[in-house]
Motif scaffolding. Structure first.
Motif, short mmCIF file in Angstrom:
data_model
loop_
_atom_site.label_atom_id
_atom_site.label_comp_id
_atom_site.label_asym_id
_atom_site.label_seq_id
_atom_site.Cartn_x
_atom_site.Cartn_y
_atom_site.Cartn_z
N GLY A 104 0.65 -1.32 0.14
CA GLY A 104 0.01 0.04 0.01
C GLY A 104 0.77 1.32 0.12
N LEU A 105 1.83 1.27 0.80
CA LEU A 105 2.88 2.48 0.86
C LEU A 105 3.59 2.57 -0.63
CD1 LEU A 105 4.29 2.04 4.65
CD2 LEU A 105 2.99 3.91 3.79
N THR A 106 3.95 1.69 -1.22
CA THR A 106 4.58 1.71 -2.48
C THR A 106 3.71 2.25 -3.54
OG1 THR A 106 6.08 -0.05 -2.05
CG2 THR A 106 5.71 0.47 -4.19
N LEU A 110 3.91 5.84 -5.46
CA LEU A 110 3.98 5.98 -7.02
C LEU A 110 2.97 6.80 -7.31
CD1 LEU A 110 4.56 2.15 -7.75
CD2 LEU A 110 6.03 4.23 -8.11
N GLY A 111 1.81 6.88 -6.82
CA GLY A 111 0.78 7.79 -7.24
C GLY A 111 1.17 9.26 -7.10
N ALA A 112 1.67 9.54 -6.12
CA ALA A 112 2.33 10.92 -5.88
C ALA A 112 3.30 11.09 -6.69
CB ALA A 112 2.86 11.23 -4.44
N VAL A 250 7.78 19.43 -6.35
CA VAL A 250 9.07 18.75 -6.09
C VAL A 250 8.72 18.38 -4.62
CG1 VAL A 250 11.63 19.41 -5.31
CG2 VAL A 250 10.50 20.58 -7.39
N LEU A 251 8.04 18.84 -3.79
CA LEU A 251 8.03 18.47 -2.29
C LEU A 251 6.94 17.37 -2.47
CD1 LEU A 251 8.12 18.92 0.52
CD2 LEU A 251 5.98 20.39 0.48
N GLY A 256 6.22 11.35 -2.20
CA GLY A 256 5.87 10.03 -2.82
C GLY A 256 7.14 9.20 -2.70
N ALA A 257 8.33 9.63 -3.21
CA ALA A 257 9.73 8.84 -3.11
C ALA A 257 9.87 8.31 -1.69
CB ALA A 257 10.83 9.83 -3.79
N ALA A 258 9.60 9.27 -0.79
CA ALA A 258 9.72 8.46 0.60
C ALA A 258 8.94 7.40 1.01
CB ALA A 258 9.74 9.81 1.62
N LEU A 259 7.64 7.81 0.59
CA LEU A 259 6.64 6.85 0.75
C LEU A 259 6.91 5.35 0.14
CD1 LEU A 259 3.29 8.60 1.03
CD2 LEU A 259 4.46 7.92 2.64
#
Length: 308
Positions: A104-106, A110-112, A250-251, A256-259
């Protein structure tokens, strides 16, 4: 149909094919197949995994023609998401709660990323000198990571992800060049870059095979993270790709990358749940052999012995 949508759909199918190939490679590695190149070449199952990888790569190439690296490469993380339930099913076990949470987190991350990375079809490519410079630097880095030492699985997985990401960036150069030139197949630059793509793709495949000897989760997670990072560095620095939305975009992309990264870490740390874990019965103690006598002094005093 919108070009970005075509790229996303092709990337989804490609990720599923890559997942099936990864599970097949891990099962071969766990059975001891893959200790040497000759054993791999003699294994029919390994050639099936190669065919799956080739099919996934072909779909990935077409996706790169319709979408930028910053869109196509993050979708490669779905390989891990698809591999988890597939591997669990083949192993005859349930998917654990930690694995579902990581999935779910991945997907959320990815959606972000897709919201900020969506852009037009690529129209830029690496020059000959840029392709050589990127290839040389990548080869040197892979050589360092593949050097014998501690924790070879994770190092080989990192090298495999980088090799695959760079191969994708070089592939986009080939597809753009082929689409824009009247004699693309006769171009020395296109042929040279295509040879580099084949070399990095084959190297990434062999490195992933050795990385999976220690299991599927952690190595595949590292491959999944290293691949888009390597491609994004090239896309953003050399191919003119940009994130949408300004500072807010960018934020959002960083969030999203962190999630997604945390989801991949969760998946890599998940402990497989066996189908009968909840109903497991402790094994009965082994019976004592006939005639075995254990002498224990009674509490009342010395000299009194009992036989159990």
């Amino acid at each position: 149909m919108n070009a970005a949508l075509v790229a996303v759909l092709l990337s989804l199918v490609s990720a599923c094919a890559y997942a099936a190939a990864a599970v097949a490679q891990e099962r071969l590695a766990s059975r001891g197949v893959g200790a040497g190149a000759l054993r791999l070449l003699a294994s029919g199952a390994w050639w099936w995994s190669v065919a799956l990888n080739a099919s996934a790569a072909l779909l990935h190439v077409v996706a790169l023609r319709y979408g930028p690296l910053t869109v196509v490469q993050p979708l490669g993380a779905l390989t891990l998401v698809a591999a988890v339930p597939l591997g669990a099913r083949l192993a005859g076990r349930r998917v654990s709660a930690v694995e579902w949470r990581g999935t779910g987190l991945t997907l959320l991350g990815l959606g972000a990323l897709l919201l900020t990375a969506s852009g037009p079809a690529p129209d830029d490519s690496l020059s000959g000198s840029e392709a050589l410079a990127v290839s040389g630097a990548t080869a040197a880095l892979i050589g360092v990571l593949a050097w014998p030492g501690a924790r070879p699985g994770l190092r080989h997985a990192t090298a495999s992800g980088i090799a695959s990401g760079v191969a994708s960036a070089l592939t986009q150069t080939v597809t753009v060049a082929v689409a824009e030139r009247s004699d693309p197949l006769l171009s020395a630059q296109v042929i040279g870059v295509a040879v580099l793509v084949a070399g990095f793709a084959a190297g990434g495949l062999l490195l992933s095979q050795t990385a999976y000897r220690g299991g599927l989760g952690a190595p595949l997670a590292v491959v999944t993270l290293a691949n888009p990072v390597a491609a994004a560095v090239i896309g953003l620095s050399l191919l003119g790709e940009r994130l949408r939305g300004g500072p807010g975009g960018v934020l959002l992309a960083l969030t999203g990358a962190a999630l997604a990264a945390w989801g991949v870490v969760q998946l890599s740390r998940a402990t497989p749940v066996q189908p009968d874990d909840a109903h497991a019965v402790p094994p009965a103690p082994a019976p004592e052999p006939d005639g075995l006598k254990t002498l224990v002094p009674r509490q009342p005093g010395p000299g009194h012995l009992t036989r159990l």
